[in-house]
Design an enzyme around this catalytic site. Structure first.
Site, PDB file in Angstrom:
ATOM      1  N   GLY A  12     -19.991  -2.336  -0.722  1.00  0.00           N
ATOM      2  CA  GLY A  12     -19.829  -1.353   0.485  1.00  0.00           C
ATOM      3  C   GLY A  12     -20.278  -2.273   2.265  1.00  0.00           C
ATOM      4  N   ASN A  14     -17.406  -2.050   3.589  1.00  0.00           N
ATOM      5  CA  ASN A  14     -16.870  -1.041   4.884  1.00  0.00           C
ATOM      6  C   ASN A  14     -18.427   0.018   5.011  1.00  0.00           C
ATOM      7  OD1 ASN A  14     -14.485  -1.237   5.190  1.00  0.00           O
ATOM      8  ND2 ASN A  14     -14.189  -2.356   3.188  1.00  0.00           N
ATOM      9  N   MET A  90     -12.870   3.230  -6.177  1.00  0.00           N
ATOM     10  CA  MET A  90     -11.921   2.453  -6.706  1.00  0.00           C
ATOM     11  C   MET A  90     -11.974   3.567  -8.143  1.00  0.00           C
ATOM     12  SD  MET A  90     -11.784  -0.248  -5.574  1.00  0.00           S
ATOM     13  CE  MET A  90     -11.007  -1.254  -6.122  1.00  0.00           C
ATOM     14  N   LEU A  93      -8.234   9.851  -7.693  1.00  0.00           N
ATOM     15  CA  LEU A  93      -8.869  11.249  -7.314  1.00  0.00           C
ATOM     16  C   LEU A  93      -7.456  12.191  -8.217  1.00  0.00           C
ATOM     17  CD1 LEU A  93     -10.742  10.091  -4.676  1.00  0.00           C
ATOM     18  CD2 LEU A  93     -10.937  11.286  -6.040  1.00  0.00           C
ATOM     19  N   ASN A 107      -8.994   6.327   3.845  1.00  0.00           N
ATOM     20  CA  ASN A 107      -9.107   5.876   2.591  1.00  0.00           C
ATOM     21  C   ASN A 107      -9.037   4.621   3.330  1.00  0.00           C
ATOM     22  OD1 ASN A 107      -9.424   4.268   0.267  1.00  0.00           O
ATOM     23  ND2 ASN A 107      -7.596   3.537   0.202  1.00  0.00           N
ATOM     24  N   HIS A 109      -7.118   0.550   3.038  1.00  0.00           N
ATOM     25  CA  HIS A 109      -6.283  -0.260   1.725  1.00  0.00           C
ATOM     26  C   HIS A 109      -5.979  -1.429   1.786  1.00  0.00           C
ATOM     27  CE1 HIS A 109      -3.970  -1.028  -1.381  1.00  0.00           C
ATOM     28  NE2 HIS A 109      -2.656  -1.058  -0.943  1.00  0.00           N
ATOM     29  N   SER A 136      -4.939  -0.763   5.893  1.00  0.00           N
ATOM     30  CA  SER A 136      -4.693   0.147   6.667  1.00  0.00           C
ATOM     31  C   SER A 136      -5.613   1.350   6.681  1.00  0.00           C
ATOM     32  CB  SER A 136      -3.221   0.915   6.003  1.00  0.00           C
ATOM     33  OG  SER A 136      -2.426  -0.023   6.510  1.00  0.00           O
ATOM     34  N   ASP A 145      -2.340   6.625  -2.411  1.00  0.00           N
ATOM     35  CA  ASP A 145      -2.463   5.218  -0.853  1.00  0.00           C
ATOM     36  C   ASP A 145      -1.102   5.889  -0.285  1.00  0.00           C
ATOM     37  OD1 ASP A 145      -3.160   2.039  -3.325  1.00  0.00           O
ATOM     38  OD2 ASP A 145      -4.512   3.516  -2.067  1.00  0.00           O
TER      39      ASP A 145
HETATM   40  C1  GRF Z   1     -11.464  -4.347   0.108  1.00  0.00           C
HETATM   41  O1  GRF Z   1     -10.831  -4.434  -0.362  1.00  0.00           O
HETATM   42  C2  GRF Z   1     -11.237  -2.678   0.667  1.00  0.00           C
HETATM   43  O2  GRF Z   1     -10.303  -2.940   1.238  1.00  0.00           O
HETATM   44  C3  GRF Z   1     -11.276  -2.199  -0.505  1.00  0.00           C
HETATM   45  O3  GRF Z   1     -11.834  -2.395  -1.191  1.00  0.00           O
HETATM   46  C4  GRF Z   1     -12.539  -3.653  -1.214  1.00  0.00           C
HETATM   47  C5  GRF Z   1     -14.487  -3.542  -1.386  1.00  0.00           C
HETATM   48  O4  GRF Z   1     -14.628  -3.024  -0.145  1.00  0.00           O
HETATM   49  N1  GRF Z   1     -11.005  -0.720  -0.559  1.00  0.00           N
HETATM   50  P1  GRF Z   1     -16.187  -3.130   0.247  1.00  0.00           P
HETATM   51  O5  GRF Z   1     -16.768  -4.424   0.610  1.00  0.00           O
HETATM   52  O6  GRF Z   1     -16.905  -2.496  -1.262  1.00  0.00           O
HETATM   53  O7  GRF Z   1     -16.444  -1.840   1.325  1.00  0.00           O
END
Ligand code: GRF
Length: 196
Positions: A12, A14, A90, A93, A107, A109, A136, A145
């Site tokens: 998490g 992001n 991950m 959907l 999202n 990506h 992106s 995507d």
């Molecule tokens: C990241 O590379 C993101 O681009 C992809 O999942 C990976 C891990 O993301 N969607 P996070 O550290 O769990 O946010």
């Protein structure tokens, strides 16, 4: 004030940058962090930031995606988000779920879409001999995507780059891009954020 639910499956990072960005005069606040993995590291990070969390484990539903998504929607409907951010989430959907949240779901990506949809994006860019990689943020539609691009960040691929090293450099840019896109999106502005 817009309410933002963030869906995660892992660490998490992001999600953390999104939550930490929603302060002060920001037009949105986090209302929920939801994971499909009970032990996801991001859940504890959300809790320490005072954000409500929930887990909907996808495993009991086996291949019945619709049943899993009905359980997701039960939790989401209770949180009443105006915006959903997928952040390291991950699970693929179904069209029904993306239609339910059409126009409200984003999202991130780790590639310069439309190149390299799917997995192992950095290895594929290196293998192809690309000069640059990146990430992106896009609106989520039924096409995996796919969907309108709301922002991109470009990262040079260095000679001899390994996927993990490139991923780490891209992740730094993800943490700049996603909050910038969310802020504009929450303001109703869909003009793309292009970094650097
Ligand atoms: C990241 O590379 C993101 O681009 C992809 O999942 C990976 C891990 O993301 N969607 P996070 O550290 O769990 O946010």
């Amino acid at each position: 004030m817009k309410r933002v639910a963030i869906l995660i499956s892992g660490g998490g990072s992001n999600m953390v940058t999104l939550v930490d960005s929603m302060q002060g005069d920001h037009p949105a606040r986090p209302c929920l962090v939801l994971s499909n993995v009970a032990g996801a590291g991001g859940l504890e990070k959300a809790r320490t930031r005072g954000v409500d969390t929930a887990v909907v484990d996808h495993k009991p539903y086996g291949r019945d995606r619709e049943a899993f998504e009905a359980a997701l929607n039960e939790v989401l409907d209770a949180a009443q988000p105006d915006i959903i951010c997928l952040a390291g989430f991950m699970r693929v959907l179904t069209e029904g779920f993306t239609r339910r949240w059409a126009g409200k779901m984003l999202n991130i990506h780790p590639s310069l879409l439309p190149k390299y949809k799917g997995l192992n994006t950095h290895a594929r860019a290196i293998e192809a001999g690309d000069a640059e990689a990146g990430c992106s943020v896009h609106e989520v539609t039924a096409e995996l995507d796919g969907g309108p691009i709301l922002g991109q960040a470009r990262v040079p691929i260095e000679p001899g780059d390994k996927p993990d090293a490139l991923a780490a450099r891209v992740l730094v840019m993800e943490h700049q891009l996603y909050p910038a896109v969310l802020r504009r999106f929450a303001d109703g502005d869909r003009s793309p954020v292009m970094l650097p």
